[in-house]
Design a protein around this motif. Structure first.
Motif, short mmCIF file in Angstrom:
data_model
loop_
_atom_site.label_atom_id
_atom_site.label_comp_id
_atom_site.label_asym_id
_atom_site.label_seq_id
_atom_site.Cartn_x
_atom_site.Cartn_y
_atom_site.Cartn_z
N VAL A 5 0.86 -1.18 0.00
CA VAL A 5 0.00 0.00 0.00
C VAL A 5 0.90 1.23 0.00
CG1 VAL A 5 -1.81 1.24 1.24
CG2 VAL A 5 -1.77 -1.25 1.26
N SER A 6 0.69 2.11 -0.97
CA SER A 6 1.56 3.29 -1.08
C SER A 6 1.19 4.33 0.00
CB SER A 6 1.40 3.93 -2.46
OG SER A 6 0.13 4.52 -2.59
N ASP A 7 2.10 5.26 0.23
CA ASP A 7 1.85 6.34 1.18
C ASP A 7 0.66 7.18 0.75
OD1 ASP A 7 3.98 5.58 2.80
OD2 ASP A 7 5.38 6.97 1.86
N ALA A 8 0.50 7.40 -0.55
CA ALA A 8 -0.63 8.19 -1.06
C ALA A 8 -1.95 7.48 -0.78
CB ALA A 8 -0.47 8.43 -2.56
N GLU A 9 -1.98 6.15 -0.92
CA GLU A 9 -3.19 5.40 -0.63
C GLU A 9 -3.52 5.45 0.87
OE1 GLU A 9 -3.42 1.85 -3.90
OE2 GLU A 9 -1.76 1.76 -2.45
N MET A 10 -2.51 5.37 1.72
CA MET A 10 -2.73 5.45 3.16
C MET A 10 -3.23 6.84 3.55
SD MET A 10 -2.29 2.57 4.64
CE MET A 10 -2.18 3.03 6.35
N ALA A 12 -5.06 8.73 1.81
CA ALA A 12 -6.42 8.92 1.30
C ALA A 12 -7.48 8.28 2.20
CB ALA A 12 -6.52 8.36 -0.11
N ILE A 13 -7.07 7.47 3.18
CA ILE A 13 -8.02 6.81 4.08
C ILE A 13 -8.52 7.83 5.10
CG2 ILE A 13 -8.31 4.99 5.79
CD1 ILE A 13 -6.08 3.46 4.33
#
Length: 37
Positions: A5-10, A12-13
């Motif tokens: 899981v990328s930092d950008a995806e994290m 976005a949570i």
């Protein structure tokens, strides 16, 4: 297994950390879509 899981995806949570032990106690809520006009 093996999913990254990328930092950008994290980021976005939608996480609301609780005051007491926010690293362990948190609520994940859905991100609301923009209102339809």
């Amino acid at each position: 297994a093996g999913i990254k899981v990328s930092d950008a995806e994290m980021d976005a949570i939608n996480i609301n950390r609780h005051q007491f032990h926010g690293d362990w106690n948190y609520t994940i809520s859905p991100i609301s879509p923009p209102p339809v006009r």
